[in-house]
Design an enzyme around this catalytic site. Structure first.
Site, mmCIF file in Angstrom:
data_model
loop_
_atom_site.group_PDB
_atom_site.id
_atom_site.type_symbol
_atom_site.label_atom_id
_atom_site.label_comp_id
_atom_site.label_asym_id
_atom_site.label_seq_id
_atom_site.Cartn_x
_atom_site.Cartn_y
_atom_site.Cartn_z
ATOM 1 N N ALA A 121 0.796 -1.226 0.000
ATOM 2 C CA ALA A 121 0.000 0.000 0.000
ATOM 3 C C ALA A 121 0.832 1.282 0.000
ATOM 4 O O ALA A 121 0.503 2.237 -0.695
ATOM 5 C CB ALA A 121 -0.937 -0.021 1.209
ATOM 6 N N ARG A 122 1.909 1.310 0.771
ATOM 7 C CA ARG A 122 2.630 2.580 0.966
ATOM 8 C C ARG A 122 3.597 2.909 -0.168
ATOM 9 O O ARG A 122 4.213 3.973 -0.157
ATOM 10 C CB ARG A 122 3.401 2.524 2.286
ATOM 11 C CG ARG A 122 4.476 1.452 2.318
ATOM 12 C CD ARG A 122 5.005 1.238 3.725
ATOM 13 N NE ARG A 122 5.892 0.088 3.779
ATOM 14 C CZ ARG A 122 6.251 -0.512 4.915
ATOM 15 N NH1 ARG A 122 5.783 -0.078 6.073
ATOM 16 N NH2 ARG A 122 7.071 -1.546 4.891
ATOM 17 N N ARG A 136 1.302 -1.170 4.872
ATOM 18 C CA ARG A 136 1.856 -2.020 3.807
ATOM 19 C C ARG A 136 0.863 -3.075 3.306
ATOM 20 O O ARG A 136 0.768 -3.344 2.112
ATOM 21 C CB ARG A 136 3.113 -2.709 4.354
ATOM 22 C CG ARG A 136 3.684 -3.850 3.515
ATOM 23 C CD ARG A 136 4.891 -4.432 4.239
ATOM 24 N NE ARG A 136 5.348 -5.704 3.693
ATOM 25 C CZ ARG A 136 6.361 -5.853 2.850
ATOM 26 N NH1 ARG A 136 7.003 -4.792 2.378
ATOM 27 N NH2 ARG A 136 6.733 -7.055 2.450
ATOM 28 N N ASN A 178 2.098 -9.803 -0.997
ATOM 29 C CA ASN A 178 3.263 -10.364 -1.698
ATOM 30 C C ASN A 178 3.963 -11.448 -0.884
ATOM 31 O O ASN A 178 5.101 -11.820 -1.174
ATOM 32 C CB ASN A 178 4.254 -9.268 -2.091
ATOM 33 C CG ASN A 178 5.070 -9.678 -3.309
ATOM 34 O OD1 ASN A 178 4.542 -10.268 -4.242
ATOM 35 N ND2 ASN A 178 6.361 -9.394 -3.288
ATOM 36 N N ARG A 179 3.264 -11.973 0.123
ATOM 37 C CA ARG A 179 3.675 -13.215 0.783
ATOM 38 C C ARG A 179 2.550 -14.242 0.705
ATOM 39 O O ARG A 179 2.611 -15.281 1.335
ATOM 40 C CB ARG A 179 4.014 -12.975 2.266
ATOM 41 C CG ARG A 179 5.127 -11.972 2.528
ATOM 42 C CD ARG A 179 6.502 -12.486 2.119
ATOM 43 N NE ARG A 179 7.554 -11.541 2.453
ATOM 44 C CZ ARG A 179 7.921 -10.494 1.715
ATOM 45 N NH1 ARG A 179 7.285 -10.253 0.575
ATOM 46 N NH2 ARG A 179 8.890 -9.692 2.083
ATOM 47 N N SER A 184 8.433 -0.265 -4.512
ATOM 48 C CA SER A 184 9.486 0.672 -4.119
ATOM 49 C C SER A 184 9.831 0.340 -2.666
ATOM 50 O O SER A 184 9.091 -0.385 -2.011
ATOM 51 C CB SER A 184 9.004 2.124 -4.235
ATOM 52 O OG SER A 184 8.101 2.449 -3.203
ATOM 53 N N TYR A 185 10.968 0.830 -2.164
ATOM 54 C CA TYR A 185 11.967 1.603 -2.859
ATOM 55 C C TYR A 185 13.270 0.834 -2.765
ATOM 56 O O TYR A 185 13.349 -0.135 -2.030
ATOM 57 C CB TYR A 185 12.130 2.987 -2.186
ATOM 58 C CG TYR A 185 12.571 2.911 -0.738
ATOM 59 C CD1 TYR A 185 13.918 3.022 -0.382
ATOM 60 C CD2 TYR A 185 11.638 2.673 0.283
ATOM 61 C CE1 TYR A 185 14.326 2.929 0.952
ATOM 62 C CE2 TYR A 185 12.050 2.567 1.609
ATOM 63 C CZ TYR A 185 13.394 2.707 1.942
ATOM 64 O OH TYR A 185 13.792 2.587 3.257
ATOM 65 N N TYR A 211 16.585 -10.155 -0.104
ATOM 66 C CA TYR A 211 16.463 -11.089 1.012
ATOM 67 C C TYR A 211 15.507 -12.194 0.590
ATOM 68 O O TYR A 211 14.813 -12.074 -0.420
ATOM 69 C CB TYR A 211 15.932 -10.394 2.276
ATOM 70 C CG TYR A 211 14.779 -9.424 2.049
ATOM 71 C CD1 TYR A 211 13.568 -9.840 1.481
ATOM 72 C CD2 TYR A 211 14.899 -8.080 2.402
ATOM 73 C CE1 TYR A 211 12.523 -8.962 1.281
ATOM 74 C CE2 TYR A 211 13.849 -7.181 2.198
ATOM 75 C CZ TYR A 211 12.670 -7.634 1.642
ATOM 76 O OH TYR A 211 11.626 -6.762 1.435
ATOM 77 N N GLU A 228 11.973 -2.509 -8.150
ATOM 78 C CA GLU A 228 11.932 -1.615 -6.992
ATOM 79 C C GLU A 228 12.323 -0.235 -7.496
ATOM 80 O O GLU A 228 13.460 -0.015 -7.906
ATOM 81 C CB GLU A 228 12.925 -2.086 -5.917
ATOM 82 C CG GLU A 228 12.618 -3.462 -5.334
ATOM 83 C CD GLU A 228 11.545 -3.419 -4.261
ATOM 84 O OE1 GLU A 228 11.109 -2.315 -3.866
ATOM 85 O OE2 GLU A 228 11.124 -4.501 -3.802
#
Length: 258
Positions: free
Chosen positions: A19-20, A73, A90-91, A144-145, A193, A215
């Protein structure tokens, strides 16, 4: 649908799964405007002649709406087991779901959800891609970022078997040449990661062999709070990468046909 277009290939771009990360939806809208107004541009003409383009400007609308308080997020789903809100979309995809780099704990930023595709947003995207997997050859997810061009895998240290690294290397070089801005590139797990359950790995495993996560700007000075004055340059950087990779995918798929 005309028969001549039955075999037309496609690319998919989603923005705003987190979201952010506001520069991402800005890019999706920028891209739509660019494609619809720059029809004289030969590269875009080549891409549009050879590919349909599916664009999801805001994959996480509830979370995005909520981020007018700014740093949220996840999405905004309610958990049966906890008072904490939201799943990291996204998990939430079925790619090494909820292994190292995600959490079963609803109060964390990287909560994987109750099960893969438990969330309507991720399930809708997965269903669409499953039903279009014969035509969609290129999957792009905008984040991002940190200025990175990433390809699978994020969910494991295993190497993906194709040439995505060469594509992003060229895209990074072009961004550097035109905008003097550095984008790192590589597989997600080795470049950032371990992050299981991501949409790009899931799309890749589905058979969309050109799958990327970008990103966008910046590298931490403003982070998620990128000022509006940076939008056009950030979008132009991403645009170079999208065009470079799309044209390469078209070339490769035409070569394999002949």
């Amino acid at each position: 649908m005309h028969s001549s277009h039955m075999n037309k290939k496609a690319m998919w771009i989603d923005c705003g799964i987190h979201a952010r990360e506001w520069i991402a939806p800005a890019f999706c809208l920028w891209f739509v405007q660019y494609v619809s107004t720059f029809s004289l541009n030969q590269e875009i003409t080549d891409i549009m002649d050879n590919m349909d383009v599916y664009i999801l400007p805001v994959m996480n609308p509830d979370g995005y709406h909520y981020t007018w308080n700014r740093m949220w997020r996840k999405n905004r789903s309610v958990s049966k087991s906890s008072k904490c809100i939201g799943v990291d979309l996204n998990r939430n995809f079925d790619a090494n779901w909820c292994t190292e780099g995600a959490s079963h704990e609803p109060c964390t930023e990287i909560y994987c959800g109750a099960f893969p595709e438990s969330e309507p947003e991720s399930q809708a995207v997965a269903n669409f891609l499953r039903s279009h997997k014969d035509s969609v050859q290129l999957y792009l997810s905008m984040h991002s970022y940190s200025q990175m061009l990433l390809f699978p895998y994020s969910c494991t240290l295993d190497e993906a078997e194709n040439h995505n690294d060469l594509m992003v290397q060229e895209a990074a070089q072009l961004i550097r040449r035109h905008y003097r801005n550095i984008y790192k590139y590589g597989s997600g797990s080795k470049t950032i990661y371990l992050a299981p359950g991501g949409s790009d790995d899931w799309a890749y495993n589905l058979g969309i062999k050109y799958s990327f996560t970008f990103e966008l700007q910046d590298r931490g000075r403003y982070g998620f709070l990128l000022p509006p004055s940076h939008i056009s340059r950030a979008c132009n950087e991403a645009l170079i990468a999208v065009k470079t990779i799309a044209l390469k995918v078209i070339k490769k798929t035409q070569a394999s046909k002949s």
